[in-house]
Design a protein around this motif. Structure first.
Motif, PDB file in Angstrom:
ATOM      1  N   SER A 117     -11.652  -8.405  10.574  1.00  0.00           N
ATOM      2  CA  SER A 117     -10.800  -7.229  10.720  1.00  0.00           C
ATOM      3  C   SER A 117      -9.705  -7.266   9.677  1.00  0.00           C
ATOM      4  N   ASN A 118      -9.334  -6.085   9.210  1.00  0.00           N
ATOM      5  CA  ASN A 118      -8.238  -5.936   8.267  1.00  0.00           C
ATOM      6  C   ASN A 118      -6.985  -5.547   9.034  1.00  0.00           C
ATOM      7  N   VAL A 119      -5.924  -6.306   8.834  1.00  0.00           N
ATOM      8  CA  VAL A 119      -4.669  -6.061   9.544  1.00  0.00           C
ATOM      9  C   VAL A 119      -3.576  -5.793   8.517  1.00  0.00           C
ATOM     10  N   PHE A 120      -2.847  -4.702   8.702  1.00  0.00           N
ATOM     11  CA  PHE A 120      -1.744  -4.339   7.834  1.00  0.00           C
ATOM     12  C   PHE A 120      -0.464  -4.232   8.662  1.00  0.00           C
ATOM     13  N   SER A 121       0.641  -4.675   8.100  1.00  0.00           N
ATOM     14  CA  SER A 121       1.925  -4.531   8.782  1.00  0.00           C
ATOM     15  C   SER A 121       3.029  -4.334   7.756  1.00  0.00           C
ATOM     16  N   ILE A 122       4.109  -3.738   8.201  1.00  0.00           N
ATOM     17  CA  ILE A 122       5.276  -3.520   7.362  1.00  0.00           C
ATOM     18  C   ILE A 122       6.522  -3.866   8.154  1.00  0.00           C
ATOM     19  N   LYS A 123       7.489  -4.458   7.492  1.00  0.00           N
ATOM     20  CA  LYS A 123       8.750  -4.823   8.121  1.00  0.00           C
ATOM     21  C   LYS A 123       9.888  -4.291   7.257  1.00  0.00           C
ATOM     22  N   ILE A 132      12.171  -4.567   2.247  1.00  0.00           N
ATOM     23  CA  ILE A 132      10.852  -4.122   2.687  1.00  0.00           C
ATOM     24  C   ILE A 132       9.837  -5.232   2.461  1.00  0.00           C
ATOM     25  N   GLN A 133       9.050  -5.540   3.483  1.00  0.00           N
ATOM     26  CA  GLN A 133       7.997  -6.532   3.377  1.00  0.00           C
ATOM     27  C   GLN A 133       6.692  -5.934   3.880  1.00  0.00           C
ATOM     28  N   ILE A 134       5.645  -6.025   3.052  1.00  0.00           N
ATOM     29  CA  ILE A 134       4.318  -5.515   3.392  1.00  0.00           C
ATOM     30  C   ILE A 134       3.360  -6.698   3.413  1.00  0.00           C
ATOM     31  N   ASP A 135       2.592  -6.815   4.501  1.00  0.00           N
ATOM     32  CA  ASP A 135       1.683  -7.941   4.665  1.00  0.00           C
ATOM     33  C   ASP A 135       0.284  -7.453   5.000  1.00  0.00           C
ATOM     34  N   TYR A 136      -0.689  -8.270   4.591  1.00  0.00           N
ATOM     35  CA  TYR A 136      -2.100  -7.989   4.877  1.00  0.00           C
ATOM     36  C   TYR A 136      -2.785  -9.295   5.260  1.00  0.00           C
ATOM     37  N   SER A 137      -3.704  -9.215   6.205  1.00  0.00           N
ATOM     38  CA  SER A 137      -4.485 -10.399   6.571  1.00  0.00           C
ATOM     39  C   SER A 137      -5.925 -10.003   6.857  1.00  0.00           C
ATOM     40  N   LEU A 138      -6.815 -10.930   6.572  1.00  0.00           N
ATOM     41  CA  LEU A 138      -8.227 -10.789   6.882  1.00  0.00           C
ATOM     42  C   LEU A 138      -8.525 -11.776   7.994  1.00  0.00           C
ATOM     43  N   THR A 139      -8.836 -11.262   9.165  1.00  0.00           N
ATOM     44  CA  THR A 139      -8.925 -12.083  10.367  1.00  0.00           C
ATOM     45  C   THR A 139     -10.339 -12.083  10.914  1.00  0.00           C
TER      46      THR A 139
END
Length: 352
Positions: free
Chosen positions: A339-345, A321-328
Motif C-alpha cells: 500500500s502507498n501511504v501519504f501524509s503531510i504535517k 511543512i513536512q511531506i512523507d511517503y511510505s510503501l507498506t
C-alpha cells in the motif's frame, strides 16, 4: 463483487457469536503517519510531534507550536480507504493537548437483500449501496513530570462503527503513555485500552430481512466486542555524523495479553519486535526503513513458517511543512500486497 464480499466479512465479525475478543477495533492498531509506517511503526520512544497523540501521548510535550497532520492510504487494492487527521498544541511549558480522527471504511458495497422479490423474480433495480466504516476520535493530554526527562500522557477514545443500516456500535477506551529522554537515548511505554474497551452493537434485524419469503429469516442477537489491553515498549538512539547527517534507530516490542500468531506467544502474553531506521540530511531529506510484525504462519506442508512485514519510506521537510511517503507491506514478504501511504504535517512556525 470484491466490495460485496468484504462487506459480508465485516458484517460476519459482528453477528457471529455473542462476544468477540482480542481482535476488535483492529483499525485503531493499523497506525498513522507515513513516516512511522516507513519505520515499521517503531516510534513509541521517539515520537515527538502531533502524531504522538496516537503513538504515545507523552510525546506531545515536545511540541513548540501548533501542528496539523493529515494522512490518506488505500488498502486491499483500493477497496478500503484509510484517512487520518490530527491537531495538537502546547498549553504551556509543561503540558500539551491534541485531538485526532481516524476513519477506515469500505464504500459502495452492494446491498442485495431485496434483489429477489416476493415472486422470486430478480430485480436489479432493488440493489442499493451502503458503507461499512469505523471511526475513532481520540482526545490526548500530556504533561511533564517533576523528574527531568520524564513525561506522561493519556488518551480518551470514542469508537463508532457503522455497517450501513444493518448494525451500529459505540465504544469507549483509554490509553496511557510514558517517555524518558536522557542525552541521545529515548525510552517509551504505551499502554493501549488499559481499562479494556467495550463495543456494544445494535443489530437491525428488519434491515437484514430479504423480500423473498422463501429465504429463511435471520435472527441476530445483539453482540459485544471486547478489546483487551496491549503494551508497547520502545528504546531509541540518535546519532549525528559531521553535523549534517543524522540517524535514528529504534527497537520496539509490541505485546498482546492473549495467545496469537506472534513469533513469541504463550497463553498469557504474545509479542513481536519491530525495528526502524531513519537517516536524515540537514533536517531536510529523510530515508526510512523498517521491519516488524513477525508472525508464525502455517505452511503448505503443515509446518510453521516465519513471516515479517518490511517497510520503506522517504520524507521531505522545508520550514514548517513536512511531506512523507511510505510503501507498506500489509501481509508479509512473500505475499506482496503493498500500500502507498501519504501524509503531510504543518507546523505553525511556517506562519511566523
Amino acid at each position: 463483487m470484491k466490495r460485496f464480499l468484504l462487506g459480508l466479512i465485516l458484517l460476519s465479525n459482528v453477528v457471529l457469536g455473542q462476544t468477540v475478543v482480542n481482535y476488535s477495533n483492529e483499525f485503531m492498531n493499523i497506525g498513522v503517519d507515513a513516516a512511522a509506517f516507513g519505520m515499521s511503526n517503531a516510534v513509541v520512544a521517539s515520537t515527538s510531534d502531533v502524531n504522538s497523540g496516537y503513538w504515545n501521548p507523552a510525546g506531545l510535550i515536545n511540541l513548540e507550536d501548533n501542528q496539523l497532520a493529515l494522512m490518506h492510504a488505500n488498502y486491499f487494492a483500493n477497496i478500503a480507504q484509510y484517512d487520518y487527521a490530527a491537531f495538537a498544541m502546547p498549553i504551556d511549558e509543561d503540558s500539551a493537548w491534541g485531538i485526532s480522527l481516524i476513519r477506515f471504511g469500505v464504500d459502495d458495497i452492494l446491498n442485495t437483500t431485496q434483489l429477489i422479490d416476493a415472486g422470486g423474480v430478480i430485480n436489479f433495480d432493488n440493489v442499493s449501496l451502503f458503507s461499512a466504516a469505523d471511526y475513532g476520535v481520540t482526545f490526548s493530554y500530556a504533561r511533564n513530570l517533576k523528574i527531568p526527562g520524564f513525561s506522561w500522557g493519556a488518551n480518551a477514545k470514542v469508537i463508532r462503527r457503522v455497517i450501513g443500516d444493518f448494525a451500529k456500535s459505540w465504544g469507549v477506551g483509554f490509553d496511557l503513555g510514558f517517555q524518558f529522554k536522557r542525552s541521545n537515548w529515548e525510552y517509551g511505554i504505551m499502554l493501549r485500552d488499559i481499562t479494556t474497551t467495550y463495543n456494544t452493537w445494535q443489530i437491525d434485524e428488519d434491515a437484514l430481512q430479504t423480500s423473498n419469503p422463501n429465504i429463511p429469516e435471520q435472527r441476530l442477537p445483539e453482540t459485544m466486542e471486547i478489546t483487551k489491553p496491549k503494551m508497547q515498549l520502545g528504546i531509541a538512539r540518535n546519532f549525528t555524523f559531521h553535523y549534517d547527517y543524522t540517524l535514528r534507530a529504534e527497537l520496539d516490542l509490541n505485546m498482546r495479553f492473549a495467545e496469537t500468531n506472534d513469533i513469541f506467544s504463550t497463553s498469557a502474553v504474545s509479542f513481536t519486535p519491530a525495528v526502524g531506521l531513519e537517516f536524515g540530511y540537514t533536517d531536510l531529506v529523510f530515508v526510512r526503513a523498517g521491519v516488524g510484525n513477525f508472525q508464525n504462519t502455517p505452511g503448505i506442508d503443515g509446518s510453521d513458517e516465519t513471516s515479517f512485514q518490511p517497510n520503506l519510506g522517504v520524507g521531505f521537510k522545508y520550514k514548517g511543512i513536512q511531506i512523507d511517503y511510505s510503501l507498506t507491506d500489509l501481509g508479509d514478504q512473500s505475499a506482496a500486497i503493498y500500500s502507498n501511504v501519504f501524509s503531510i504535517k504543518i507546523d505553525w512556525t511556517l506562519f511566523r
